[in-house]
Design a protein around this motif. Structure first.
Motif, PDB file in Angstrom:
ATOM      1  N   UNK A   1      10.459 -10.689  12.803  1.00 66.85           N
ATOM      2  CA  UNK A   1      11.385 -10.868  11.683  1.00 66.85           C
ATOM      3  C   UNK A   1      10.631 -10.855  10.356  1.00 66.85           C
ATOM      4  N   UNK A   2       9.456 -11.505  10.325  1.00 66.09           N
ATOM      5  CA  UNK A   2       8.653 -11.524   9.105  1.00 66.09           C
ATOM      6  C   UNK A   2       8.126 -10.134   8.763  1.00 66.09           C
ATOM      7  N   UNK A   3       7.761  -9.360   9.775  1.00 64.10           N
ATOM      8  CA  UNK A   3       7.308  -7.998   9.529  1.00 64.10           C
ATOM      9  C   UNK A   3       8.445  -7.130   8.997  1.00 64.10           C
ATOM     10  N   UNK A   4       9.644  -7.308   9.537  1.00 63.51           N
ATOM     11  CA  UNK A   4      10.786  -6.543   9.033  1.00 63.51           C
ATOM     12  C   UNK A   4      11.075  -6.899   7.573  1.00 63.51           C
ATOM     13  N   UNK A   5      10.921  -8.167   7.234  1.00 64.38           N
ATOM     14  CA  UNK A   5      11.095  -8.585   5.844  1.00 64.38           C
ATOM     15  C   UNK A   5      10.058  -7.921   4.948  1.00 64.38           C
ATOM     16  N   UNK A   6       8.806  -7.875   5.415  1.00 61.36           N
ATOM     17  CA  UNK A   6       7.745  -7.236   4.631  1.00 61.36           C
ATOM     18  C   UNK A   6       7.985  -5.737   4.498  1.00 61.36           C
ATOM     19  N   UNK A   7       8.522  -5.107   5.531  1.00 62.35           N
ATOM     20  CA  UNK A   7       8.810  -3.675   5.464  1.00 62.35           C
ATOM     21  C   UNK A   7       9.876  -3.365   4.417  1.00 62.35           C
ATOM     22  N   UNK A   8      10.782  -4.321   4.186  1.00 61.17           N
ATOM     23  CA  UNK A   8      11.792  -4.152   3.146  1.00 61.17           C
ATOM     24  C   UNK A   8      11.239  -4.483   1.762  1.00 61.17           C
ATOM     25  N   UNK A   9      10.254  -5.379   1.724  1.00 64.78           N
ATOM     26  CA  UNK A   9       9.714  -5.851   0.451  1.00 64.78           C
ATOM     27  C   UNK A   9       8.685  -4.888  -0.127  1.00 64.78           C
ATOM     28  N   UNK A  10       7.900  -4.230   0.732  1.00 62.85           N
ATOM     29  CA  UNK A  10       6.826  -3.353   0.280  1.00 62.85           C
ATOM     30  C   UNK A  10       7.091  -1.918   0.749  1.00 62.85           C
ATOM     31  N   UNK A  11       6.671  -0.958  -0.054  1.00 60.93           N
ATOM     32  CA  UNK A  11       6.870   0.454   0.278  1.00 60.93           C
ATOM     33  C   UNK A  11       5.719   0.942   1.147  1.00 60.93           C
ATOM     34  N   UNK A  12       6.019   1.192   2.400  1.00 67.17           N
ATOM     35  CA  UNK A  12       4.992   1.615   3.337  1.00 67.17           C
ATOM     36  C   UNK A  12       4.647   3.090   3.113  1.00 67.17           C
ATOM     37  N   UNK A  13       3.351   3.427   2.991  1.00 66.52           N
ATOM     38  CA  UNK A  13       2.978   4.838   2.835  1.00 66.52           C
ATOM     39  C   UNK A  13       3.433   5.673   4.030  1.00 66.52           C
ATOM     40  N   UNK A  14       4.028   6.812   3.773  1.00 63.22           N
ATOM     41  CA  UNK A  14       4.527   7.663   4.846  1.00 63.22           C
ATOM     42  C   UNK A  14       3.399   8.121   5.766  1.00 63.22           C
ATOM     43  N   UNK A  15       2.192   8.247   5.220  1.00 60.86           N
ATOM     44  CA  UNK A  15       1.060   8.734   6.015  1.00 60.86           C
ATOM     45  C   UNK A  15       0.690   7.794   7.149  1.00 60.86           C
ATOM     46  N   UNK A  16       1.096   6.518   7.059  1.00 62.57           N
ATOM     47  CA  UNK A  16       0.751   5.547   8.091  1.00 62.57           C
ATOM     48  C   UNK A  16       1.669   5.626   9.303  1.00 62.57           C
ATOM     49  N   UNK A  17       2.837   6.227   9.150  1.00 63.02           N
ATOM     50  CA  UNK A  17       3.756   6.335  10.268  1.00 63.02           C
ATOM     51  C   UNK A  17       4.373   5.003  10.657  1.00 63.02           C
ATOM     52  N   UNK A  18       4.929   4.954  11.855  1.00 66.59           N
ATOM     53  CA  UNK A  18       5.550   3.725  12.352  1.00 66.59           C
ATOM     54  C   UNK A  18       4.496   2.648  12.575  1.00 66.59           C
ATOM     55  N   UNK A  19       4.840   1.413  12.261  1.00 63.08           N
ATOM     56  CA  UNK A  19       3.920   0.293  12.471  1.00 63.08           C
ATOM     57  C   UNK A  19       3.896  -0.067  13.953  1.00 63.08           C
TER      58      UNK A  19
END
Length: 279
Positions: free
Chosen positions: A207-225
């Protein structure tokens, strides 16, 4: 679900011949990856936060995984985790690139900030700086690994006008159960690693990771976490499925630390027959 094996540089596996036996058996049994943790020094006497007693053996993870790379063929090799603020980032980047080259691209670089203050103090790293150093060191390592003209300028590390080869774009796995660790995983990691978690704690971390995924813009080059967890509970097929339902991609199993090499072989064989081949 993928399965990893932890403690490949400690306890029974801190002896080279035994580590090779276990690594080769794990590879043959279907384990996808082998993982080695890190403590450069251990507090003596033992402090409450230390997971290991001062007399327990643990080898350097990069050295051990390089050794195991020469005795295996396919299995991935993970540092779980290297305490990044204790390391010189350019020296570590060279060591990891060398290991990745020698292993044929099998390295997963897991890093964390550390949690044993006396270990940091002995090495000469201020405990309060460990998070800021980790952020800079990750950026610096990525620069030296991937940039045509590597350069980085920060508070703790600064360089330009240098080259190092081979350059390798090594997957970075971020360990830790804090908001800062979740941020690093989203912004800089190909994966996240949670250690000694049950299903309830894993759900909170997800749940905390999902919150962080909404809060920060993940670089597309990293792909799925990619999510890795060392479970703190015994595994059954049903428990494995529950971890999978939470979004976990890899379970990194830590055998009981008191096992001798024969008992460890029996443990690996049992996991292979009852869990891995039926997952």
């Amino acid at each position: 679900m993928k399965f990893g094996l932890f403690s490949m540089n400690a306890y029974a596996c801190s002896f080279p011949e035994r580590a090779v036996r276990i690594a080769q058996l794990a590879e043959a049994t279907g384990f996808e990856s082998l993982w080695a943790g890190e403590h450069v020094v251990l507090p003596d006497p033992r402090t409450p936060e230390s997971r290991m007693a001062p007399e327990e053996r643990i080898l350097d993870p990069v050295v051990m995984l390089t050794y195991l790379a020469a005795h295996t063929q396919r299995v991935l090799l993970g540092t779980g985790i290297i305490i990044l603020p204790q390391r010189n980032p350019l020296v570590l980047a060279k060591e990891l690139a060398s290991l990745d080259e020698l292993s044929g691209g099998r390295l997963l670089c897991g890093v964390g900030v550390g949690y044993v203050e006396s270990e940091m103090r002995a090495i000469g790293v201020p405990f309060a700086e460990r998070g800021a150093r980790t952020d800079e060191y990750l950026d610096a390592m990525r620069a030296i690994w991937t940039q045509q003209k590597p350069a980085y300028h920060g508070q703790f590390v600064s360089f330009e006008g240098v080259q190092t080869h081979p350059q390798r774009n090594i997957p970075i796995v971020i360990g830790g159960h804090t908001p800062a660790a979740y941020r690093r995983a989203v912004l800089q990691g190909t994966g996240w690693y949670g250690f000694a978690l049950d299903l309830s704690y894993t759900a909170r971390c997800m749940a905390a990771l999902q919150k962080a995924l909404k809060q920060y813009e993940r670089p597309l080059s990293l792909g799925e976490l990619e999510i890795s967890v060392t479970p703190s509970i015994p595994l059954t097929k049903a428990i494995v499925q529950q971890f999978a339902d939470l979004g976990v991609h890899r379970l990194i199993l830590m055998p009981p630390t008191h096992l001798d090499v024969s008992q460890l072989e029996a443990y690996i064989t049992h996991i292979g027959e009852t869990i891995i081949r039926q997952a």
